[in-house]
Design a protein around this motif. Structure first.
Motif, PDB file in Angstrom:
ATOM      1  N   VAL A  74       3.539  -0.397  -3.298  1.00 18.92           N
ATOM      2  CA  VAL A  74       4.697   0.469  -2.734  1.00 18.92           C
ATOM      3  C   VAL A  74       5.673   1.040  -3.503  1.00 18.92           C
ATOM      4  CG1 VAL A  74       6.599  -1.869  -3.587  1.00 18.92           C
ATOM      5  CG2 VAL A  74       6.275  -1.151  -0.939  1.00 18.92           C
ATOM      6  N   ARG A  98      -0.895   6.092   2.165  1.00 15.15           N
ATOM      7  CA  ARG A  98       0.333   4.825   2.202  1.00 15.15           C
ATOM      8  C   ARG A  98      -0.795   4.004   3.016  1.00 15.15           C
ATOM      9  NH1 ARG A  98       5.753   3.761   3.843  1.00 15.15           N
ATOM     10  NH2 ARG A  98       6.632   6.009   4.059  1.00 15.15           N
ATOM     11  N   VAL A 109       1.319  -1.515   2.496  1.00 20.80           N
ATOM     12  CA  VAL A 109       3.020  -0.890   2.837  1.00 20.80           C
ATOM     13  C   VAL A 109       3.336  -0.432   4.389  1.00 20.80           C
ATOM     14  CG1 VAL A 109       4.469   0.566   1.988  1.00 20.80           C
ATOM     15  CG2 VAL A 109       1.871  -0.641   0.684  1.00 20.80           C
TER      16      VAL A 109
END
Lengths: 311, 279
Positions: B214, B222, B226
């Protein structure tokens, strides 16, 4: 230390007297160094270096939002910390969260292990289903509980509460209930761990002691109190130590469910250090909080290890 | 009713409650992922409904698809696993089998690194990565994942290396094989099983990690844990899609967990049994 390690380690254990032996030994040392180097360099870079740098940053005022105020402040961050009410309250939340989740995991896990131990059929079900929660990401677990389990009305927990006549509750909005919820979620996810470890050690206990106890007409409670519990003690202590370390630094399941809220009701010290550093961007003070968390971790594990050695 | 029968019924009742409690949130997410938003929000909750794969179609192929995030998760987990194993296998062999000064200290160091709270690692790491422009990069995340995957993998592998009989190595040395050759040809094949178990756990831990991800993730990197947050915002929650994403995030680890079922207790308690006993 080296000499005891040598005899137990095997290969050419009688060699060191001769020159040839010394050469062999030196070669082995070099080989070991070459094999260990990559892993140890990586560990130094990813754990020891950050630790030193963390302690260093904690002596600075380092505010990413207001860089012009940055500078060396010595122990100032720690002085502020000691009179910071939010620090003390987050420490308390940490202790309550850790204490209650670990106690619940061990008590429920042990009770269930004792129960399942006697089952002739159906143990397999427990073994498979118990694995499910522990392999999941705490972030996903938190998300599922926050929505499908705890949402008002259609969340299953709330639905059950309504049907039990308790009425719809604000599970994550009320400070006390939010704390109960995050404790329940952690307990849900990790009790299977305690259960599996304790079941495995129960299964490895020798049968003949119980046979003897039965012949002596010891009651079930006496058998538990005088035989099972003392024999299981090492396993229980191990579970307590491991779970305590994890609970103290729990993050994802609280972050996703309440983000420390409402207010700071479920903000454990770990989360406070994160929020201070990455939400409020006050990295210097956040570092001091992280150092405080490390000290708390060391003190608590020190106490637990001392207890382990006692008796 | 006899006491015995009562006991059996009570046992059965308690067992069912616990099995349901553990399985339900997962099963419920799967069911919700097969519903429409209206069905998810229905009160009382619907157990019977006409299932649809719409939510999966949307999260995988619709706008804001999570396919890139799943790919991110896979690259991070596979990358972490490869780098970890390349470093951990030799180190674990040395710690388990070779003689050198400071061996106990080295083993203790590996264990002690696990005491560091992750938040204490990520704060300084974030500063360093920001300076060298490694935020939102795979190398940045994979490097810091070594902080937890390496100690774990080393200790788990040590326990497997210790099980091989010494005679195997001795015979190889007497035949004039070099140390490296012996390790590669004789020892490694002996611990194939242990290596496989370690791979499973390292992958699993990397897939599930959240705090480092995060802080270090951005638009390029990503992972799915997350990206899940895209589906819950203050304005609205996309219920069915969130359920579908959760199921996709759970799927690999549940499969791996069930496959590695027999080894799970060992994997979960590694280090504690051995290292803890030594301290």
């Amino acid at each position: 230390m080296a000499s005891t390690a040598m005899t137990s380690a095997g290969i050419s254990s009688e060699a060191p007297r001769t020159d040839f032996g010394r050469v062999l030994e030196q070669r082995e040392r070099r080989f070991a160094a070459a094999l260990l180097a990559p892993a140890f360099l990586a560990l130094l870079a990813t754990t020891t270096f950050p630790l030193l740098f963390l302690v260093y940053t904690s002596a600075f005022r380092m505010d990413l939002a207001m860089p012009f105020t940055n500078g060396f402040v010595g122990l100032e961050n720690y002085r502020v910390l000691l009179s910071d009410e939010r620090f003390w309250s987050s420490l308390l939340v940490s202790l309550v969260y850790t204490g209650s989740t670990v106690a619940l995991q061990v008590i429920i896990g042990l009770a269930l292990a004792l129960l399942v131990m006697d089952m002739k059929r159906g143990q397999g079900w427990f073994r498979v289903i118990a694995i499910l929660p522990v392999v999941l990401s705490p972030a996903v677990v938190g998300m599922i509980w926050r929505t499908f389990m705890l949402a008002p009305e259609f969340g299953i927990v709330d639905f059950l509460a309504i049907n039990a006549g308790l009425g719809s509750k604000n599970w994550l909005g009320d400070p006390t209930l939010a704390m109960v919820s995050v404790i329940a979620i952690h307990t849900w996810q990790w009790t299977p761990f305690a259960f599996m470890v304790l079941l495995a050690s129960l299964a490895s206990l020798p049968d003949d002691i119980y046979e003897a106890a039965r012949l002596d007409r010891a009651s079930a409670w006496q058998r538990f109190r005088r035989i099972t519990l003392p024999l299981l003690r090492p396993a229980i202590v191990m579970v307590v130590i491991m779970r305590t370390m994890v609970a103290l630094t729990a993050f994802a399941a609280i972050f996703t469910v309440t983000a420390g809220g409402p207010g700071t009701a479920t903000e454990i010290l770990n989360l406070y250090a994160y929020r201070k550093s990455f939400t409020e961007l006050s990295i210097g003070y956040g570092s001091a909080l992280a150092v405080a968390l490390l000290i708390v971790t060391i003190v608590i594990s020190g106490i637990l290890f001392a207890m382990r050695r006692a008796k | 009713m006899t006491a015995r029968r009562f006991r059996i019924i009570a046992l059965l009742g308690i067992s069912t409650v616990f099995l349901l409690a553990w399985a339900f949130p997962i099963v419920w997410s799967v069911l919700n992922s097969l519903k429409t938003d209206t069905d998810v929000l229905a009160y009382p909750p619907k157990l019977v409904f006409s299932p649809t794969l719409e939510a999966y179609r949307d999260v995988l192929f619709g706008s804001g698809s999570i396919l890139p995030n799943l790919l991110s998760s896979i690259i991070i987990s596979v990358g972490t696993t490869i780098v970890t194993m390349l470093m951990a296998v030799p180190a674990a062999y040395a710690l388990a089998r070779l003689r050198f000064r400071g061996k106990k200290l080295a083993g203790f160091y590996v264990l002690a690194t696990q005491m560091l709270p992750p938040v204490g690692i990520i704060i300084p790491y974030f500063l360093v990565l920001r300076n060298i422009g490694w935020i939102d990069t795979y190398q940045g995340i994979i490097l810091i994942y070594l902080s937890f995957s390496l100690p774990f993998a080393i200790w788990l592998l040590v326990s497997y290396f210790e099980d091989i009989p010494f005679e195997m190595e001795e015979a190889a040395y007497l035949d004039g094989a070099s140390r490296l050759k012996t390790l590669w040809r004789i020892i490694i094949p002996q611990v194939r099983g242990g290596i496989a178990v370690t791979v499973v756990f390292v992958f699993l831990n990397a897939w599930n990690e959240f705090l480092f991800a995060v802080v270090l993730s951005g638009n390029t990197v990503r992972p799915v844990t997350v990206a899940m947050f895209n589906f819950v915002s203050v304005e609205q929650t996309l219920w069915a899609k969130l359920a579908a994403v959760s199921v996709l995030a759970m799927l690999p680890v549940v499969v791996l967990g069930v496959v590695a079922q027999k080894h799970i207790v060992k994997g979960l308690t590694v280090g504690a049994v051995k290292g803890g006993g030594r301290r």
